[in-house]
Design an enzyme around this catalytic site. Structure first.
Site, PDB file in Angstrom:
ATOM      1  N   ASN A   6       0.781  -1.053   0.053  1.00  0.00           N
ATOM      2  CA  ASN A   6      -0.106  -0.227   0.190  1.00  0.00           C
ATOM      3  C   ASN A   6       0.928   1.293   0.118  1.00  0.00           C
ATOM      4  O   ASN A   6       2.044   1.203  -0.286  1.00  0.00           O
ATOM      5  CB  ASN A   6      -0.988   0.017   1.157  1.00  0.00           C
ATOM      6  CG  ASN A   6      -2.190   0.607   0.697  1.00  0.00           C
ATOM      7  OD1 ASN A   6      -2.466   1.548   0.021  1.00  0.00           O
ATOM      8  ND2 ASN A   6      -3.442  -0.025   0.915  1.00  0.00           N
ATOM      9  N   ARG A   7       0.379   2.306   0.351  1.00  0.00           N
ATOM     10  CA  ARG A   7       1.010   3.639   0.156  1.00  0.00           C
ATOM     11  C   ARG A   7       1.706   4.149   1.304  1.00  0.00           C
ATOM     12  O   ARG A   7       1.229   3.995   2.392  1.00  0.00           O
ATOM     13  CB  ARG A   7       0.054   4.576  -0.267  1.00  0.00           C
ATOM     14  CG  ARG A   7      -0.716   4.483  -1.699  1.00  0.00           C
ATOM     15  CD  ARG A   7      -1.818   5.222  -2.245  1.00  0.00           C
ATOM     16  NE  ARG A   7      -2.081   5.142  -3.719  1.00  0.00           N
ATOM     17  CZ  ARG A   7      -2.787   4.257  -4.140  1.00  0.00           C
ATOM     18  NH1 ARG A   7      -3.388   3.446  -3.403  1.00  0.00           N
ATOM     19  NH2 ARG A   7      -2.940   4.199  -5.213  1.00  0.00           N
ATOM     20  N   HIS A  25       3.277   0.098  -2.871  1.00  0.00           N
ATOM     21  CA  HIS A  25       3.718  -1.130  -2.627  1.00  0.00           C
ATOM     22  C   HIS A  25       5.165  -1.337  -2.910  1.00  0.00           C
ATOM     23  O   HIS A  25       5.641  -2.190  -3.682  1.00  0.00           O
ATOM     24  CB  HIS A  25       3.226  -2.102  -3.939  1.00  0.00           C
ATOM     25  CG  HIS A  25       1.750  -2.177  -4.088  1.00  0.00           C
ATOM     26  ND1 HIS A  25       0.831  -2.043  -2.750  1.00  0.00           N
ATOM     27  CD2 HIS A  25       0.576  -2.106  -4.687  1.00  0.00           C
ATOM     28  CE1 HIS A  25      -0.359  -2.167  -2.844  1.00  0.00           C
ATOM     29  NE2 HIS A  25      -0.681  -2.276  -4.400  1.00  0.00           N
ATOM     30  N   HIS A  28      -1.125  -9.908  -3.394  1.00  0.00           N
ATOM     31  CA  HIS A  28      -2.370  -9.255  -4.490  1.00  0.00           C
ATOM     32  C   HIS A  28      -3.076  -9.679  -5.434  1.00  0.00           C
ATOM     33  O   HIS A  28      -2.989  -9.307  -6.534  1.00  0.00           O
ATOM     34  CB  HIS A  28      -1.259  -8.072  -5.022  1.00  0.00           C
ATOM     35  CG  HIS A  28      -2.027  -6.568  -5.254  1.00  0.00           C
ATOM     36  ND1 HIS A  28      -3.007  -6.598  -5.915  1.00  0.00           N
ATOM     37  CD2 HIS A  28      -1.648  -5.490  -4.719  1.00  0.00           C
ATOM     38  CE1 HIS A  28      -3.552  -5.171  -6.165  1.00  0.00           C
ATOM     39  NE2 HIS A  28      -2.696  -4.293  -5.487  1.00  0.00           N
ATOM     40  N   SER A  29      -3.802 -10.789  -5.072  1.00  0.00           N
ATOM     41  CA  SER A  29      -4.490 -11.382  -5.994  1.00  0.00           C
ATOM     42  C   SER A  29      -5.728 -10.735  -6.353  1.00  0.00           C
ATOM     43  O   SER A  29      -6.431 -10.061  -5.647  1.00  0.00           O
ATOM     44  CB  SER A  29      -4.835 -12.699  -5.595  1.00  0.00           C
ATOM     45  OG  SER A  29      -3.708 -13.645  -5.245  1.00  0.00           O
ATOM     46  N   GLU A  34      -6.842  -7.343   0.003  1.00  0.00           N
ATOM     47  CA  GLU A  34      -5.408  -7.459   0.678  1.00  0.00           C
ATOM     48  C   GLU A  34      -5.575  -7.185   2.007  1.00  0.00           C
ATOM     49  O   GLU A  34      -5.656  -6.154   2.606  1.00  0.00           O
ATOM     50  CB  GLU A  34      -4.729  -6.152  -0.128  1.00  0.00           C
ATOM     51  CG  GLU A  34      -4.750  -6.315  -1.766  1.00  0.00           C
ATOM     52  CD  GLU A  34      -4.464  -5.061  -2.117  1.00  0.00           C
ATOM     53  OE1 GLU A  34      -3.436  -4.354  -1.866  1.00  0.00           O
ATOM     54  OE2 GLU A  34      -5.288  -4.532  -3.011  1.00  0.00           O
TER      55      GLU A  34
HETATM   56  C1  BGC Z   1      -4.159  -0.079  -4.773  1.00  0.00           C
HETATM   57  C2  BGC Z   1      -4.876   0.649  -5.941  1.00  0.00           C
HETATM   58  C3  BGC Z   1      -3.829   0.204  -6.963  1.00  0.00           C
HETATM   59  C4  BGC Z   1      -3.592  -1.400  -6.962  1.00  0.00           C
HETATM   60  C5  BGC Z   1      -2.420  -1.541  -8.122  1.00  0.00           C
HETATM   61  C6  BGC Z   1      -4.139  -1.665  -4.764  1.00  0.00           C
HETATM   62  O1  BGC Z   1      -3.730  -1.918  -3.623  1.00  0.00           O
HETATM   63  O2  BGC Z   1      -5.162   0.025  -3.614  1.00  0.00           O
HETATM   64  O3  BGC Z   1      -4.923   1.652  -5.611  1.00  0.00           O
HETATM   65  O4  BGC Z   1      -4.242   0.645  -8.101  1.00  0.00           O
HETATM   66  O5  BGC Z   1      -3.163  -1.752  -5.957  1.00  0.00           O
HETATM   67  O6  BGC Z   1      -1.264  -1.318  -7.760  1.00  0.00           O
END
Ligand code: BGC
Length: 375
Positions: free
Chosen positions: A111-112, A137, A206-207, A340
């Protein structure tokens, strides 16, 4: 006499079976084969885990769940995750602008992270920016983009990777293992890690699930056991508030179709371009069922169990058909959903969120189960 002997044999058979199940003996078939080579020549393997109608394929590149087969209510299996047919598809897309992180292990920080930096023990750490001014990520070279070591284990495969001190900006040598097992439709993912320096860590898978095996996911009926979520700003960074879902389109405590409210006049839905938010789970940090998806046409059900405090529910709002996935089929807008399991986004910069710090001598250990059935 013959009857007695037969009875004896049956009894012994039962005893052996009982002993085997007490010892948790493996019954899932685990095989591996080459999946290709990285641009630098490193060999990549793919492991296939088969238990009856269920099958999971996991590659050593990024720990990606390449395919996941589960039966519908008539017993017909379908692949229920998005991805690519071969290694090249994954490598090309992970380095490209439309990276969707299909099926991969995300680390060190899923995540961010706002402004691509955080401060730990008074020291500022800078990370790669790959999402405006933020890190998403872990940047462009995270755990999704490395080749893991693999060994077969009962009912599955265990991957390991040593991330070096300073790799993609994070402190500490981090020894990580991710163990996948498949038993009776339960894909269990167990993450462990140890560090030699204070660090931060947030691992997930991230499935992208499409339980019908095609089409959009708007009719999928979703339940999330969470009474709060973390609203975001325009950059999808949490504002810090834990907001009640009561009376909002974010209330999934009762099963609701994804499409029922996704286009509602709601600022948070507009910011996320749909659902792309972290829910604050009501699991009290214990491994428990936290979410369910029911796909009415096939009858497939996905239940998610985790011990993590949050879940990012993302409805594929950034898929736009430009990436061609398995069988050359474009991955269309909202054609899959992600659940996730993780800590809250941007936790290293948000002191009120549960901590993601890991110190030397501590062991990071978390479990998520994606459990497939039908009705
Ligand atoms: C995020 C999205 C993102 C995606 C692909 C997700 O975990 O929340 O905003 O576009 O991942 O990177």
């Amino acid at each position: 006499m013959t009857a007695k002997i037969l009875l004896g044999k049956t009894a012994i058979g039962f005893l052996l079976l009982a002993a085997a199940s007490l010892a948790g003996e493996a019954k899932t078939k685990v095989t591996s084969q080459p999946f290709g080579k990285m641009p630098d020549g490193t060999s990549v393997e793919i492991y296939t885990l088969t238990d009856g109608p269920f099958e999971a394929q996991i590659t050593t590149y990024g720990g990606i769940v390449v395919s996941l087969k589960a039966p519908d209510r008539t017993g017909k299996p379908a692949d229920v995750v998005l991805g690519f047919d071969d290694l090249n598809g994954y490598v090309a897309n992970f380095n490209g602008p439309s990276n969707a992180y299909f099926g991969a292990i995300i680390g060190r920080y899923a995540n961010r992270i706002a402004n691509a930096s955080f401060t730990l023990d008074g020291q500022k750490y800078s990370l790669p920016k790959n999402n405006g001014d933020n890190t998403l990520h872990s940047g462009t070279h995270g755990f999704n983009n490395v080749v893991w070591k693999a060994k077969a284990v009962p009912n599955g495969v265990e991957l390991s990777y040593l991330a070096k001190d300073g790799e993609t900006g994070f402190p500490g040598n981090l020894a990580t293992t991710v163990r996948y097992t498949l038993v009776k439709g339960d894909l269990r993912i167990e993450y462990s890690a140890e560090t030699d320096k204070d660090t931060v860590l947030n691992l997930t898978n991230h499935s992208y699930f499409n339980l019908a095996g095609g089409g959009d996911i708007l009719k999928n009926e979703v339940t999330i056991d969470a009474s709060r979520f973390t609203p975001v700003n325009a950059n999808l960074i949490p504002t810090g508030e834990l907001k009640s879902v009561e009376g909002t389109p974010f209330d999934f405590r009762k099963s609701t179709a994804v499409g029922a409210r996704i286009n509602a006049d709601n600022e948070q839905l507009q910011l996320g371009h749909g659902y792309d938010h972290n829910w604050v789970l009501d699991n009290g940090g214990k491994l428990a069922e936290v979410a369910e998806v029911y796909e009415p046409s096939s009858g497939r059900i996905l239940k998610v169990f985790t011990d993590q405090p949050g879940i990012q529910f993302y409805t594929g709002n950034f898929l736009n058909g430009t990436v061609k996935g398995k069988g050359g089929k474009p991955d269309e807008y909202r054609s899959a959903l992600c659940l996730e399991t993780q800590h809250f986004p941007d936790s290293p910069n948000q002191p009120s969120f549960p901590t993601t710090e890991l110190k030397p001598g501590e062991r990071y250990h978390t479990v998520t189960v994606y459990s497939f059935s039908y009705r």
